[in-house]
Design a protein around this motif. Structure first.
Motif, PDB file in Angstrom:
ATOM      1  N   TYR A 255       0.845  -1.180   0.000  1.00 58.11           N
ATOM      2  CA  TYR A 255       0.000   0.000   0.000  1.00 58.11           C
ATOM      3  C   TYR A 255       0.885   1.236   0.000  1.00 58.11           C
ATOM      4  O   TYR A 255       2.072   1.169   0.348  1.00 58.11           O
ATOM      5  CB  TYR A 255      -0.951   0.017   1.203  1.00 58.11           C
ATOM      6  CG  TYR A 255      -0.280   0.383   2.508  1.00 58.11           C
ATOM      7  CD1 TYR A 255      -0.375   1.675   3.036  1.00 58.11           C
ATOM      8  CD2 TYR A 255       0.460  -0.549   3.230  1.00 58.11           C
ATOM      9  CE1 TYR A 255       0.234   2.016   4.235  1.00 58.11           C
ATOM     10  CE2 TYR A 255       1.073  -0.224   4.425  1.00 58.11           C
ATOM     11  CZ  TYR A 255       0.965   1.062   4.918  1.00 58.11           C
ATOM     12  OH  TYR A 255       1.578   1.403   6.098  1.00 58.11           O
ATOM     13  N   ASP A 263      -0.689  -2.242  -4.387  1.00 60.48           N
ATOM     14  CA  ASP A 263      -1.973  -2.938  -4.488  1.00 60.48           C
ATOM     15  C   ASP A 263      -3.129  -2.053  -4.027  1.00 60.48           C
ATOM     16  O   ASP A 263      -4.227  -2.102  -4.585  1.00 60.48           O
ATOM     17  CB  ASP A 263      -1.937  -4.222  -3.636  1.00 60.48           C
ATOM     18  CG  ASP A 263      -0.893  -5.209  -4.141  1.00 60.48           C
ATOM     19  OD1 ASP A 263      -0.874  -5.458  -5.360  1.00 60.48           O
ATOM     20  OD2 ASP A 263      -0.097  -5.701  -3.327  1.00 60.48           O
ATOM     21  N   TYR A 264      -2.887  -1.243  -2.988  1.00 54.61           N
ATOM     22  CA  TYR A 264      -3.900  -0.317  -2.469  1.00 54.61           C
ATOM     23  C   TYR A 264      -3.298   1.081  -2.410  1.00 54.61           C
ATOM     24  O   TYR A 264      -2.196   1.251  -1.870  1.00 54.61           O
ATOM     25  CB  TYR A 264      -4.340  -0.727  -1.054  1.00 54.61           C
ATOM     26  CG  TYR A 264      -5.134  -2.007  -0.990  1.00 54.61           C
ATOM     27  CD1 TYR A 264      -6.533  -1.981  -0.900  1.00 54.61           C
ATOM     28  CD2 TYR A 264      -4.490  -3.242  -1.006  1.00 54.61           C
ATOM     29  CE1 TYR A 264      -7.254  -3.163  -0.835  1.00 54.61           C
ATOM     30  CE2 TYR A 264      -5.220  -4.426  -0.943  1.00 54.61           C
ATOM     31  CZ  TYR A 264      -6.599  -4.379  -0.862  1.00 54.61           C
ATOM     32  OH  TYR A 264      -7.322  -5.542  -0.801  1.00 54.61           O
ATOM     33  N   LEU A 280     -10.309   5.276  -3.342  1.00 53.47           N
ATOM     34  CA  LEU A 280      -9.444   4.175  -2.907  1.00 53.47           C
ATOM     35  C   LEU A 280      -9.323   3.151  -4.031  1.00 53.47           C
ATOM     36  O   LEU A 280     -10.300   2.505  -4.413  1.00 53.47           O
ATOM     37  CB  LEU A 280     -10.021   3.519  -1.642  1.00 53.47           C
ATOM     38  CG  LEU A 280      -9.269   2.299  -1.108  1.00 53.47           C
ATOM     39  CD1 LEU A 280      -7.825   2.655  -0.767  1.00 53.47           C
ATOM     40  CD2 LEU A 280      -9.989   1.708   0.104  1.00 53.47           C
ATOM     41  N   ARG A 281      -8.114   3.025  -4.572  1.00 56.45           N
ATOM     42  CA  ARG A 281      -7.858   2.024  -5.612  1.00 56.45           C
ATOM     43  C   ARG A 281      -7.455   0.712  -4.949  1.00 56.45           C
ATOM     44  O   ARG A 281      -6.535   0.679  -4.122  1.00 56.45           O
ATOM     45  CB  ARG A 281      -6.727   2.496  -6.540  1.00 56.45           C
ATOM     46  CG  ARG A 281      -6.989   3.861  -7.210  1.00 56.45           C
ATOM     47  CD  ARG A 281      -8.137   3.780  -8.198  1.00 56.45           C
ATOM     48  NE  ARG A 281      -8.406   5.066  -8.821  1.00 56.45           N
ATOM     49  CZ  ARG A 281      -8.017   5.412 -10.057  1.00 56.45           C
ATOM     50  NH1 ARG A 281      -7.301   4.572 -10.780  1.00 56.45           N
ATOM     51  NH2 ARG A 281      -8.338   6.595 -10.563  1.00 56.45           N
ATOM     52  N   THR A 282      -8.150  -0.367  -5.298  1.00 57.41           N
ATOM     53  CA  THR A 282      -7.896  -1.687  -4.722  1.00 57.41           C
ATOM     54  C   THR A 282      -7.776  -2.700  -5.862  1.00 57.41           C
ATOM     55  O   THR A 282      -8.178  -2.414  -6.992  1.00 57.41           O
ATOM     56  CB  THR A 282      -9.041  -2.122  -3.788  1.00 57.41           C
ATOM     57  OG1 THR A 282     -10.130  -2.615  -4.592  1.00 57.41           O
ATOM     58  CG2 THR A 282      -9.536  -0.962  -2.929  1.00 57.41           C
ATOM     59  N   VAL A 304      -5.753   3.851   4.348  1.00 54.58           N
ATOM     60  CA  VAL A 304      -5.594   2.895   3.240  1.00 54.58           C
ATOM     61  C   VAL A 304      -5.094   1.558   3.783  1.00 54.58           C
ATOM     62  O   VAL A 304      -5.588   0.487   3.407  1.00 54.58           O
ATOM     63  CB  VAL A 304      -4.637   3.452   2.169  1.00 54.58           C
ATOM     64  CG1 VAL A 304      -4.255   2.373   1.159  1.00 54.58           C
ATOM     65  CG2 VAL A 304      -5.282   4.632   1.439  1.00 54.58           C
ATOM     66  N   ALA A 308      -7.242  -1.867   3.681  1.00 56.21           N
ATOM     67  CA  ALA A 308      -6.742  -3.043   2.967  1.00 56.21           C
ATOM     68  C   ALA A 308      -6.902  -4.305   3.813  1.00 56.21           C
ATOM     69  O   ALA A 308      -7.363  -5.347   3.338  1.00 56.21           O
ATOM     70  CB  ALA A 308      -5.276  -2.834   2.580  1.00 56.21           C
ATOM     71  N   THR A 312      -9.541  -7.574   3.349  1.00 59.41           N
ATOM     72  CA  THR A 312      -9.101  -8.974   3.280  1.00 59.41           C
ATOM     73  C   THR A 312      -9.833  -9.836   4.309  1.00 59.41           C
ATOM     74  O   THR A 312      -9.946 -11.048   4.140  1.00 59.41           O
ATOM     75  CB  THR A 312      -7.579  -9.117   3.498  1.00 59.41           C
ATOM     76  OG1 THR A 312      -7.239  -8.707   4.825  1.00 59.41           O
ATOM     77  CG2 THR A 312      -6.792  -8.299   2.492  1.00 59.41           C
ATOM     78  N   GLU A 317     -17.824  -2.636   1.064  1.00 56.54           N
ATOM     79  CA  GLU A 317     -17.647  -1.219   0.752  1.00 56.54           C
ATOM     80  C   GLU A 317     -18.533  -0.333   1.633  1.00 56.54           C
ATOM     81  O   GLU A 317     -18.069   0.687   2.159  1.00 56.54           O
ATOM     82  CB  GLU A 317     -17.975  -0.941  -0.721  1.00 56.54           C
ATOM     83  CG  GLU A 317     -17.893   0.539  -1.063  1.00 56.54           C
ATOM     84  CD  GLU A 317     -18.268   0.860  -2.504  1.00 56.54           C
ATOM     85  OE1 GLU A 317     -18.439   2.068  -2.820  1.00 56.54           O
ATOM     86  OE2 GLU A 317     -18.402  -0.076  -3.316  1.00 56.54           O
TER      87      GLU A 317
END
Length: 488
Positions: A255, A263-264, A280-282, A304, A308, A312, A317
């Protein structure tokens, strides 16, 4: 059981003390000085005394819990040791408490408390729930401890000081940063990195390791320092090497707050009236318009990381969005004490140059062009000596700097190491060395737009007094035209 705490007023110690008390055990303790934390413990029925006197120790103690911040020369430690009563470090007890639970450990030289408190709030806002042992008083819980006996999860702030975090064997771990610190314990940066590598190796093989982009578990000086402002590929290439390293979890994810190759990561960060928004890009897609109210720019990165891990674990959301929007922060972590049209006062635990830089960067981002007065209390003679040049560089960005004498904590004075030593390295005249009483007189006279108090010692005891003085000063001005926005 009957527990006795040596150094019960410490933030981590008090969390354990409250946990045992809430569980129904008998708890008492000693600390050198009274504080808001010890007063709260006393109000909850825990006996605390403030004189190092073995005669004040209760009878029939089953276990003594102590912190390395209490010297072994302390009379009470010597007495308890001589009596043969079992004595364990706080970290050992914490490690034992997490066994049998799904432990999520947040480690790193910066960002532990904010990241762990965000994560604890996210999980507590969902049916997953969690218990938590935090290094600060989270405002959502009004506590540094959360107990949820119905949850299998426990969030723990994993402290690298004295290698405490090596008592933990987490299912999931976050490593936020590995900057040179606690060199009084580790001696070299290499030894510090090795300890973090050992910690990462203790994560369950089928668990998750979340590593900030640019943080290396090798002492590779050629690598960009922690990727603090790294937007690019080299640091990320290091990340994915870890996925296949022997001894580390198969699932290692990255991240960042800077760059687009982890990844995040956050995107399109923006500020509306002191509230931060970001996308937030995941790996699963983009979550648009996530909101963090009344907080520092650096907390986006912490959010973030927490998000993340939460995702997991199965947080969806909607749950994540609601939790971030309702996150209230941590006392002494970019903690707003005053927020009006004309004046802002923020209190922060920053005590390392990197932390101070992050704090001041957030203030300049949120309040561009405003006149910022900073009050800083150095923590430890050794840290002040080791980072004197870095302290001078970052503190020189303030419009006015006020320094308090060094808070010694566990150390004896070092020849020539003083707050004045740092002040002399800063050019210009907008700098002062003051006692706490002098601070209360000086700050209103400097006509600030933003006041920030920083340090890990006992500066927190000055904060409510300064807050009141500034509020009184603002009332006296009563809306009359103030010179605070004039040029110096």
């Amino acid at each position: 059981m009957n527990y006795y705490f040596l150094g019960i007023g410490g933030i981590g110690m008090s969390a354990l003390a409250r946990y045992f008390k809430q569980r129904g055990d008998t708890v008492a303790g000693y600390d050198r000085t009274p504080s808001p934390l010890t007063r709260k413990l006393e109000a909850e029925g825990i006996a605390v005394h403030y004189v190092d006197d073995p005669e004040q120790i209760p009878l029939d103690i089953d276990l003594v819990v102590y912190t390395p911040a209490v010297p072994v020369e302390t009379a009470e430690y010597q007495y308890l040791s001589a009596k043969g009563i079992p004595i364990k470090k706080r970290s050992q007890v914490l490690g034992e408490l997490t066994r049998g639970k799904i432990c999520i450990a947040v480690a790193g030289t910066h960002g532990k408390t904010s990241t762990s408190s965000i994560l604890a709030h996210i999980l507590s806002s969902t049916p997953l729930g969690c218990s938590a042992f935090l290094g600060g008083v989270a405002k959502n819980f009004n506590s540094n401890m959360v107990v949820d006996n119905n949850s299998k999860y426990v969030v723990v702030e994993a402290d690298e000081y004295d290698r405490s975090f090596l008592q933990l064997h987490p299912h999931c771990a976050i490593i936020t940063a590995i900057d040179a610190d606690h060199l009084d314990i580790y001696g070299t940066k290499h030894n510090l990195v090795e300890a973090f590598r050992q910690f990462a190796g203790q994560v369950d093989p089928d668990g998750v390791l979340l590593l900030k982009q640019g943080v290396s578990l090798h002492d590779d000086d050629s690598q960009a320092e922690q990727g603090e402002h790294d937007g690019g590929g080299n640091a990320h290439k290091h990340e994915h090497v870890h996925e296949h390293e022997e001894g580390l979890p198969e699932k290692t994810i990255s991240y960042t707050a800077h760059g687009v190759e982890a990844d995040y990561y956050p995107w399109n960060v923006r500020n509306y009236n002191g509230n931060l928004f970001f996308d937030l890009r995941t790996p699963q897609g983009v979550l648009y318009d996530m909101e963090l109210p009344n907080t520092a720019l650096y907390n986006i990165e912490n959010a973030v990381a927490a998000a993340a891990v939460a995702m997991t674990l199965g947080v969806n959301e909607y749950q994540l969005r609601h939790a971030l929007k309702t996150y209230a922060g941590v006392q002494r972590r970019f903690d707003y004490r005053i927020k009006t049209k004309d004046l802002v006062m923020i209190d922060d635990y920053a005590h390392h140059p990197q932390e101070i830089a992050a704090c001041l960067e957030s203030i300049r981002y949120l309040y561009p062009g405003k006149r910022v007065v900073g009050i800083f209390q150095p923590h430890l003679y050794s840290r002040t000596r080791d980072f004197a040049d870095q302290f001078a560089e970052v503190l020189s960005t303030l419009d006015e700097l006020i320094m308090l004498p060094i808070y010694p904590a566990r150390e004896m004075p070092l020849p020539g190491v003083t707050s004045s030593m740092v002040l002399h390295k800063i050019a210009g005249y907008s700098k002062y060395l003051c006692t706490p009483a002098q601070v209360l007189e000086l700050v209103p006279a400097l006509c600030p737009d933003v006041v920030v108090t920083m340090g890990a010692g006992d500066i927190d005891r000055l904060v409510p007094q300064l807050e009141q003085v500034l509020k009184d000063s603002e009332e006296e001005q009563g809306g009359t035209e103030s010179p605070k926005n004039s040029e110096k």
